[in-house]
Design a protein around this motif. Structure first.
Motif, mmCIF file in Angstrom:
data_model
loop_
_atom_site.group_PDB
_atom_site.id
_atom_site.type_symbol
_atom_site.label_atom_id
_atom_site.label_comp_id
_atom_site.label_asym_id
_atom_site.label_seq_id
_atom_site.Cartn_x
_atom_site.Cartn_y
_atom_site.Cartn_z
ATOM 1 N N THR A 1 6.350 -1.830 -39.119
ATOM 2 C CA THR A 1 6.975 -0.629 -39.666
ATOM 3 C C THR A 1 6.356 0.646 -39.085
ATOM 4 N N LEU A 2 5.029 0.677 -39.063
ATOM 5 C CA LEU A 2 4.325 1.905 -38.678
ATOM 6 C C LEU A 2 3.873 1.892 -37.223
ATOM 7 N N GLY A 3 3.856 0.703 -36.620
ATOM 8 C CA GLY A 3 3.279 0.586 -35.287
ATOM 9 C C GLY A 3 4.247 0.838 -34.151
ATOM 10 N N VAL A 4 5.517 0.999 -34.459
ATOM 11 C CA VAL A 4 6.505 1.206 -33.396
ATOM 12 C C VAL A 4 6.167 2.493 -32.642
ATOM 13 N N GLY A 5 6.008 2.354 -31.324
ATOM 14 C CA GLY A 5 5.657 3.510 -30.505
ATOM 15 C C GLY A 5 4.179 3.813 -30.489
ATOM 16 N N ARG A 6 3.408 2.987 -31.182
ATOM 17 C CA ARG A 6 1.945 3.186 -31.202
ATOM 18 C C ARG A 6 1.268 1.931 -30.672
#
Lengths: 86, 254
Positions: B116-121
């Motif tokens: 959820t939060l890791g997209v693009g990171r």
């Protein structure tokens, strides 16, 4: 009653309170618990410990026995495996 | 870490391992400090002996899940006494290399947080964040284990890049430690509180691997907590609710 602390794996003391590692168990100690461990590097009598505790923390409220409170604290430490009682 | 594969369907297993584990791939097979032995053939029953690092099976997706468990266990055991290993999801700023460790026991939803939060990171781990004495993070970007059915026991090992995360940047430094307190019945925006260091050590220690095998483990944990400016606890319900907080954690730490 006499008490002596057992060796712990490691400890951190901050502002008189502490966290200790005994085996694989981490235990968070209040200021009184931390002080009792500090004072029981060798066998100490509960009456001596009570004097030391009241010197540091003052006397308990009226109607409470300082000696009984010290004994209760030592028994709690014993149940956590941190002191042996004799 | 080396994975040795045999059996009459070894080629298929090797191809799948290379596909979903490519973010962890190394080249120094001879210098491996731990090994997992895999047998993939037509007749082996699905099973694993994690103590021995042995995995067998004829059904590739099930075998892959067991390989993940065995490799994770062996890798953690191999780092015993060397680094602090937090049960945490690690998400990294691709610009600065800063890593936030989102600490929680199994079942908290660490994989969901990464998805959820890791997209693009940068994807550091959905399992264990390992931190050296100088607060450098050792990435463990294992395949993301995606549950096949909502309540089922089996998961599909998935190439993390398929889910939109990035490979971890080489310089990874711990910037923040956040204890996860996910509550199904919680309503409202996430609540963040700073935890005093001693309480943080007491809360974090059960969420570590092999900590007692380290030298001065409590003092190491205190230094870790102090090094990131203190530990926070966040109470929340849904992973996406943490999105507004993540940038702040990555930029400034605690």
């Amino acid at each position: 009653m006499r008490a002596r602390r057992v060796p712990v794996h490691d400890e951190v003391v901050r502002d008189g309170e502490s966290v200790v590692l005994l085996g694989r168990q981490v235990i968070r100690l209040s200021a009184i618990g931390t002080t009792l461990l500090e004072l029981t590097g060798d066998w100490r009598d509960v009456d001596e410990l009570t004097v030391d505790l009241t010197d540091r923390f003052g006397h308990p409220p009226t109607g409470h026995s300082a000696t009984e409170m010290t004994e209760a604290a030592l028994q709690a430490l014993q149940q956590q495996g941190l002191v042996e009682l004799g | 870490m080396a994975v040795q594969v045999d059996g009459n369907r070894a080629d298929a297993a090797i191809a799948e391992i290379e596909r979903v584990w490519h973010l962890c791939a190394g080249t120094d097979h001879d210098g491996a400090d731990a090994r997992v032995f895999v047998t993939h053939d037509d007749s082996s029953e699905t099973g694993a002996d994690l103590d021995a690092g042995v995995v067998t099976g004829s059904v590739l997706p099930d075998l892959m899940q067991l390989i993940t468990q065995a490799v994770t266990r062996a890798a953690i055991d191999a780092q015993k006494g060397r680094v602090v290993m937090l049960h945490a999801a690690g998400i990294q700023s691709p610009e600065t290399g800063a890593v936030v460790a989102l600490v929680g026991p199994g079942g908290t939803g660490k994989t969901t947080l990464v998805r959820t939060l890791g997209v693009g990171r940068g994807y550091v781990s959905d399992e264990t964040v390992a931190v050296t004495a100088d607060d450098t993070v050792l990435p463990y970007p294992k395949p993301l284990s995606v549950r096949r059915e909502p309540a089922g026991p089996w998961k599909d090992e998935t190439d993390p890049l398929e889910l939109g995360v990035l490979a971890p940047a080489p310089q990874a430094t711990l910037a923040a430690i956040v204890l996860l307190d996910r509550q199904d019945g919680y309503a409202g925006p996430p609540a963040v509180e700073q935890i005093p260091t001693l309480d943080a050590i007491a809360a974090l220690t059960p969420e570590t691997s092999h900590l007692p095998e380290m030298e001065k483990p409590m003092q190491r944990m205190a230094a870790l907590c102090d090094g990131v400016g203190g530990v926070m606890r966040v109470t929340y319900r849904e992973a996406e609710h943490l999105a507004p907080l993540l940038d702040g954690w990555l930029e400034t730490g605690a």
